[in-house]
Design an enzyme around this catalytic site. Structure first.
Site, PDB file in Angstrom:
ATOM      1  N   ASP A  53      44.574  33.059  10.028  1.00 31.06           N
ATOM      2  CA  ASP A  53      45.102  33.891  11.118  1.00 31.06           C
ATOM      3  C   ASP A  53      45.980  33.068  12.055  1.00 31.06           C
ATOM      4  OD1 ASP A  53      45.467  36.158  12.616  1.00 31.06           O
ATOM      5  OD2 ASP A  53      43.556  36.034  13.666  1.00 31.06           O
ATOM      6  N   GLY A  54      46.960  33.729  12.642  1.00 34.87           N
ATOM      7  CA  GLY A  54      47.769  33.086  13.681  1.00 34.87           C
ATOM      8  C   GLY A  54      49.206  32.815  13.294  1.00 34.87           C
TER       9      GLY A  54
ATOM     10  N   LEU B  64      38.592  24.663  -9.955  1.00 33.43           N
ATOM     11  CA  LEU B  64      38.438  25.477  -8.735  1.00 33.43           C
ATOM     12  C   LEU B  64      38.862  26.906  -9.069  1.00 33.43           C
ATOM     13  CD1 LEU B  64      38.268  25.689  -5.478  1.00 33.43           C
ATOM     14  CD2 LEU B  64      40.744  25.441  -5.570  1.00 33.43           C
TER      15      LEU B  64
ATOM     16  N   HIS C 181      54.608  33.142   8.491  1.00 33.24           N
ATOM     17  CA  HIS C 181      54.032  33.340   7.156  1.00 33.24           C
ATOM     18  C   HIS C 181      54.560  32.283   6.185  1.00 33.24           C
ATOM     19  CE1 HIS C 181      52.236  36.922   8.638  1.00 33.24           C
ATOM     20  NE2 HIS C 181      53.323  37.655   8.651  1.00 33.24           N
TER      21      HIS C 181
ATOM     22  N   GLU D 227      43.915  46.949   6.131  1.00 32.05           N
ATOM     23  CA  GLU D 227      44.447  47.307   7.456  1.00 32.05           C
ATOM     24  C   GLU D 227      45.871  46.749   7.658  1.00 32.05           C
ATOM     25  OE1 GLU D 227      41.337  46.067   6.914  1.00 32.05           O
ATOM     26  OE2 GLU D 227      40.233  47.914   7.309  1.00 32.05           O
TER      27      GLU D 227
ATOM     28  N   ARG E 289      36.089  37.009  15.123  1.00 29.10           N
ATOM     29  CA  ARG E 289      35.585  38.242  14.498  1.00 29.10           C
ATOM     30  C   ARG E 289      35.790  38.142  12.988  1.00 29.10           C
ATOM     31  NH1 ARG E 289      39.856  40.015  17.852  1.00 29.10           N
ATOM     32  NH2 ARG E 289      41.808  39.964  16.690  1.00 29.10           N
TER      33      ARG E 289
ATOM     34  N   ARG F 210      37.604  30.765  10.202  1.00 27.93           N
ATOM     35  CA  ARG F 210      38.672  31.614  10.741  1.00 27.93           C
ATOM     36  C   ARG F 210      39.510  30.792  11.707  1.00 27.93           C
ATOM     37  NH1 ARG F 210      39.187  37.832  12.386  1.00 27.93           N
ATOM     38  NH2 ARG F 210      41.384  37.741  12.921  1.00 27.93           N
TER      39      ARG F 210
ATOM     40  N   TRP G 114      52.109  31.730  16.019  1.00 29.57           N
ATOM     41  CA  TRP G 114      52.731  30.413  15.811  1.00 29.57           C
ATOM     42  C   TRP G 114      54.252  30.555  15.824  1.00 29.57           C
ATOM     43  CZ3 TRP G 114      55.881  28.098  12.099  1.00 29.57           C
ATOM     44  CH2 TRP G 114      55.855  26.705  12.049  1.00 29.57           C
TER      45      TRP G 114
ATOM     46  N   GLY H 118      51.750  34.868  13.117  1.00 30.68           N
ATOM     47  CA  GLY H 118      52.694  35.554  14.010  1.00 30.68           C
ATOM     48  C   GLY H 118      52.806  34.842  15.352  1.00 30.68           C
TER      49      GLY H 118
HETATM   50  C1  FPP Z   1      47.610  36.364   9.462  1.00 33.23           C
HETATM   51  O1  FPP Z   1      48.427  35.980  10.524  1.00 33.23           O
HETATM   52  C2  FPP Z   1      48.231  36.079   8.153  1.00 33.23           C
HETATM   53  C3  FPP Z   1      48.469  36.997   7.169  1.00 33.23           C
HETATM   54  C4  FPP Z   1      48.119  38.424   7.305  1.00 33.23           C
HETATM   55  C5  FPP Z   1      49.142  36.639   5.914  1.00 33.23           C
HETATM   56  C6  FPP Z   1      48.762  35.325   5.306  1.00 33.23           C
HETATM   57  C7  FPP Z   1      49.789  34.937   4.309  1.00 33.23           C
HETATM   58  C8  FPP Z   1      50.222  33.671   4.060  1.00 33.23           C
HETATM   59  C9  FPP Z   1      49.662  32.488   4.698  1.00 33.23           C
HETATM   60  C10 FPP Z   1      51.333  33.456   3.106  1.00 33.23           C
HETATM   61  C11 FPP Z   1      51.116  33.474   1.648  1.00 33.23           C
HETATM   62  C12 FPP Z   1      49.744  33.424   1.139  1.00 33.23           C
HETATM   63  C13 FPP Z   1      49.402  33.052  -0.111  1.00 33.23           C
HETATM   64  C14 FPP Z   1      47.981  33.135  -0.522  1.00 33.23           C
HETATM   65  C15 FPP Z   1      50.372  32.537  -1.073  1.00 33.23           C
HETATM   66  P1  FPP Z   1      48.951  37.124  11.517  1.00 33.23           P
HETATM   67  O2  FPP Z   1      50.237  37.633  10.972  1.00 33.23           O
HETATM   68  O3  FPP Z   1      47.898  38.158  11.691  1.00 33.23           O
HETATM   69  O4  FPP Z   1      49.160  36.301  12.828  1.00 33.23           O
HETATM   70  P2  FPP Z   1      48.959  36.794  14.336  1.00 33.23           P
HETATM   71  O5  FPP Z   1      47.520  37.215  14.468  1.00 33.23           O
HETATM   72  O6  FPP Z   1      49.287  35.599  15.134  1.00 33.23           O
HETATM   73  O7  FPP Z   1      49.914  37.931  14.551  1.00 33.23           O
END
Ligand code: FPP
Length: 248
Positions: free
Chosen positions: A23-24, A134, A40, A70, A197, A191, A28, A26
């Site tokens: 998470d995070g 793995l 991402h 979601e 959460r 997390r 970042w 966006g």
């Molecule tokens: C959550 O951050 C991140 C995601 C919903 C997507 C995760 C995807 C990647 C890391 C890229 C590719 C993954 C693989 C397995 C190749 P957020 O967008 O919710 O961030 P925020 O809470 O700061 O808005």
């Protein structure tokens, strides 16, 4: 140059299964004045590092929450970009996954994913099927409640056609009907981003997982952060309902 791993791990207490809510991304990106996709894209580096660290430590299963049910509520542009990133990452990483003997698996409602994404996933799962260092489990279009509901529907249908007695429904039966049936429950759930959460992740499976929250935003998450989480895990006493005296 990459910092060598200087932690002393208890080799008898390496978590067999680590699950991560990445998470995070966006936040970042926003902090750096960029659009969410930039986060991402940079998150892929963290994915790579965590996989390498897991192999290095001897973790056998690594589940990454890459896209929740979601998350379909996000702007279509972000969804499209995430799906494209997933496909390109899978295609790019195939040689590394083969070299490191990593088997890719998935949980979630893959039929909801774009066809190109489904094809890439089917291909990588097939090609990595014999690898066994793995198991990397990608949770895609996944949610814990969805999986429980699907399992309940399967069980109800088995009862309806008379091949299952309701009195025989126990934890093993429910486990066996879940997407996660072939995998052990996570020992450690991480997390990132400071949110504390579960967000509909592995609700049934984390009954006795150790949970580790870190404020680090996912694109900043390094091997060192992963090692720290494992060291913290190794310091925990897992009692599974028993007393401390019984454990020692
Ligand atoms: C959550 O951050 C991140 C995601 C919903 C997507 C995760 C995807 C990647 C890391 C890229 C590719 C993954 C693989 C397995 C190749 P957020 O967008 O919710 O961030 P925020 O809470 O700061 O808005």
């Amino acid at each position: 140059m990459e910092k060598p791993n200087t932690y002393s791990f208890d080799s008898n207490r390496i978590p067999q299964h680590v699950a991560i809510i990445m998470d995070g991304n966006g936040r970042w990106a926003r902090q750096k004045g960029h659009i969410r996709l930039f986060g991402h894209r940079n998150g892929v580096r963290a994915v790579r590092d965590v996989i390498e660290s897991a192999v290095e430590l001897g973790v056998k299963y690594l589940t990454l929450y890459a896209f929740s049910i979601e998350n379909w509520r996000r702007p279509q542009k972000e969804i499209n970009a995430l799906m494209a990133l997933l496909v390109s990452t899978i295609e790019d990483e195939l040689p590394t996954l083969m070299k490191n003997e990593i088997h890719v698996s998935t949980i979630g409602n893959l039929l909801q994913l774009p066809i190109k994404c489904q094809q890439s996933l089917e291909k990588i799962k097939r090609l990595t099927d014999n690898n066994n260092k793995l198991t990397l489990i990608l949770a895609l279009s996944y949610s814990g409640r969805w999986d429980i509901l699907e399992a309940v529907k399967k069980i109800a249908s088995d009862v309806k056609i008379g091949i299952l007695d309701p009195l025989d429904i126990d934890e093993t039966v429910l486990n066996g009907a879940m997407n996660t049936a072939q995998f052990p429950d996570p020992d450690l759930l991480i997390r990132t981003s400071g949110e504390q959460r579960i967000s509909n992740f592995l609700l049934w499976e984390i009954a006795y997982s150790e949970i580790y929250f870190t404020p680090v935003l996912w694109p900043d998450f390094t091997k060192d952060d992963f090692y720290k989480a494992v060291i913290d895990y190794q310091g925990r006493e897992r009692r599974f309902g028993k007393t401390s005296e019984q454990i020692t």
